[in-house]
Scaffold this motif. Structure first.
Motif, short mmCIF file in Angstrom:
data_model
loop_
_atom_site.label_atom_id
_atom_site.label_comp_id
_atom_site.label_asym_id
_atom_site.label_seq_id
_atom_site.Cartn_x
_atom_site.Cartn_y
_atom_site.Cartn_z
N ILE A 122 0.81 -1.18 0.08
CA ILE A 122 -0.04 -0.12 -0.03
C ILE A 122 0.84 1.34 -0.07
O ILE A 122 1.94 1.17 0.70
N MET A 123 0.25 2.43 -0.76
CA MET A 123 1.09 3.54 -1.08
C MET A 123 0.29 4.53 -0.22
O MET A 123 -0.89 4.73 -0.74
N VAL A 124 0.58 5.41 0.56
CA VAL A 124 0.02 6.62 1.07
C VAL A 124 0.77 7.75 1.12
O VAL A 124 1.77 7.71 1.60
N GLY A 125 0.13 8.68 0.17
CA GLY A 125 0.83 10.01 -0.06
C GLY A 125 1.06 10.79 0.76
O GLY A 125 0.36 10.81 2.06
N ALA A 126 1.94 11.99 0.47
CA ALA A 126 2.29 12.98 1.57
C ALA A 126 1.10 13.68 2.20
O ALA A 126 0.15 14.08 1.33
N GLY A 127 1.04 13.82 3.31
CA GLY A 127 -0.11 14.50 4.02
C GLY A 127 -1.36 13.68 4.17
O GLY A 127 -2.51 14.50 4.80
N ALA A 128 -1.30 12.56 3.83
CA ALA A 128 -2.79 11.86 3.73
C ALA A 128 -2.98 11.55 5.23
O ALA A 128 -2.15 11.23 6.12
N LYS A 129 -4.28 11.49 5.60
CA LYS A 129 -4.85 11.13 6.92
C LYS A 129 -5.59 9.73 6.67
O LYS A 129 -6.69 10.08 6.06
N VAL A 130 -5.40 8.86 7.59
CA VAL A 130 -6.30 7.68 7.37
C VAL A 130 -6.64 7.26 8.78
O VAL A 130 -5.88 7.14 9.52
N LEU A 131 -7.97 7.58 9.12
CA LEU A 131 -8.58 7.78 10.46
C LEU A 131 -9.76 6.65 10.71
O LEU A 131 -10.82 6.85 10.08
N GLY A 132 -9.50 5.80 11.57
CA GLY A 132 -10.56 4.92 12.02
C GLY A 132 -10.21 3.53 11.96
O GLY A 132 -9.22 3.09 11.15
N PRO A 133 -11.15 2.60 12.54
CA PRO A 133 -10.50 1.37 12.66
C PRO A 133 -11.11 0.43 11.42
O PRO A 133 -12.01 -0.45 11.71
N PHE A 134 -10.62 0.83 10.27
CA PHE A 134 -11.23 0.02 9.09
C PHE A 134 -10.15 -0.50 8.19
O PHE A 134 -8.73 -0.23 8.69
N LYS A 135 -10.30 -1.42 7.28
CA LYS A 135 -9.15 -1.95 6.53
C LYS A 135 -8.84 -1.22 5.28
O LYS A 135 -9.95 -0.67 4.47
N VAL A 136 -7.78 -1.06 4.96
CA VAL A 136 -7.37 -0.64 3.52
C VAL A 136 -6.66 -1.91 2.85
O VAL A 136 -5.69 -2.31 3.30
N GLY A 137 -7.35 -2.17 1.64
CA GLY A 137 -7.12 -3.37 0.98
C GLY A 137 -5.67 -3.59 0.47
O GLY A 137 -5.01 -2.34 0.08
N ASP A 138 -5.27 -4.72 0.13
CA ASP A 138 -3.80 -4.94 -0.58
C ASP A 138 -3.78 -4.12 -1.84
O ASP A 138 -4.54 -3.99 -2.63
N ASN A 139 -2.68 -3.50 -2.11
CA ASN A 139 -2.30 -2.70 -3.36
C ASN A 139 -3.09 -1.47 -3.64
O ASN A 139 -3.05 -0.97 -4.63
N ALA A 140 -3.76 -0.79 -2.43
CA ALA A 140 -4.69 0.19 -2.64
C ALA A 140 -3.38 1.44 -2.65
O ALA A 140 -2.34 1.48 -2.22
N ARG A 141 -3.87 2.71 -3.06
CA ARG A 141 -2.93 3.98 -3.35
C ARG A 141 -3.76 4.88 -2.82
O ARG A 141 -5.12 5.12 -3.18
N ILE A 142 -3.27 5.55 -1.90
CA ILE A 142 -4.01 6.98 -1.39
C ILE A 142 -3.24 8.16 -1.67
O ILE A 142 -2.17 8.39 -1.24
N ALA A 143 -3.97 9.04 -2.26
CA ALA A 143 -3.25 10.04 -2.92
C ALA A 143 -2.92 11.12 -1.75
O ALA A 143 -3.45 11.19 -0.81
N ALA A 144 -1.83 11.91 -2.12
CA ALA A 144 -1.36 13.12 -1.15
C ALA A 144 -2.59 13.92 -0.73
O ALA A 144 -3.50 14.15 -1.27
N ASN A 145 -2.55 14.26 0.67
CA ASN A 145 -3.67 15.05 1.17
C ASN A 145 -4.91 14.57 1.24
O ASN A 145 -5.88 15.24 1.66
N SER A 146 -4.98 13.35 0.89
CA SER A 146 -6.43 12.75 1.27
C SER A 146 -6.94 12.44 2.66
O SER A 146 -6.05 12.39 3.31
N VAL A 147 -8.19 12.49 2.71
CA VAL A 147 -8.61 12.00 4.04
C VAL A 147 -9.59 10.89 4.08
O VAL A 147 -10.68 11.18 3.50
#
Length: 209
Positions: A122-147
């Motif tokens: 998994i890639m999490v871009g600069a400034g991104a916030k992942v908040l809460g007790p949930f699953k981020v699946g395999d091979n996911a991409r989270i863009a910079a500054n996403s919430v």
């Protein structure tokens, strides 16, 4: 073994990493990971004060805060790293990549499991916030500054505030080449406007007939 794998992962993911020695001596992300593994060992053996002391000293030296209770897999790469926060009940799989300013945190509403679980690769871009007790699946991409506030399926890309899922098949993205959420919204509105104009034109043609 973990250290060798970690260094190799940095060299694969960072074009600026010119040598093993450079990564070992100069990369604060690697230093934070090494100290986390030591602190986690103490935490697992119920030496909680020592574990927290190590994590706080590491935060002071590297600018990266990883709670010793977090569970982190193999070959984690923290690129630049300053401002990263990883909460106590966070779980991170293998081969993940985090950029500076990332928060893997809670919302303040949950008890027990409060922080996210990241799968593998998994890639999490600069400034991104992942908040809460949930699953981020395999091979996911989270863009910079996403919430991101809800579960992310495998092989998905998330952009925007709040995060929206954009399915992209067969394309590996990084934190620079993810879709611009503003442009996606503009394109969606343009398509809708075109459909409405066509409907109005067809209605005018019928009236003329």
């Amino acid at each position: 073994m973990h250290l060798i794998e970690d260094i190799q992962a940095y060299r694969r993911n960072d074009p600026a990493a010119r040598s093993v020695l450079e990564v070992l001596l100069l990369y604060n992300g690697l230093h934070a990971t090494i100290q986390y593994r030591i602190a986690h060992w103490f935490h697992e053996h119920k030496r909680y004060f020592i574990a927290r002391w190590i994590s706080q000293m590491t935060k002071w030296f590297t600018g990266i805060e990883i709670h010793p209770a977090a569970k982190i897999g193999r070959r984690l790469v923290i690129d630049h790293g300053t401002g990263i926060v990883i909460g106590a009940t966070t779980e991170i799989g293998d081969d993940c990549l985090l950029y500076q300013g990332v928060t893997l945190g809670g919302t303040g509403k949950d008890k027990g499991k409060r922080h996210p679980t990241l799968g593998n690769n998994i890639m999490v871009g600069a400034g991104a916030k992942v908040l809460g007790p949930f699953k981020v699946g395999d091979n996911a991409r989270i863009a910079a500054n996403s919430v991101v506030l809800r579960e992310v399926p495998e092989n998905a890309t998330v952009v925007g505030v709040p995060g929206r899922i954009v399915k992209i098949s067969g394309e590996k993205l990084d934190h620079i080449h993810t879709p611009d959420p503003m442009m996606l919204e503009i394109e969606r509105l343009q398509k809708r406007l075109s459909r409405l104009e066509k409907m109005l034109g067809d209605e005018d043609d019928r009236r003329c007939d």
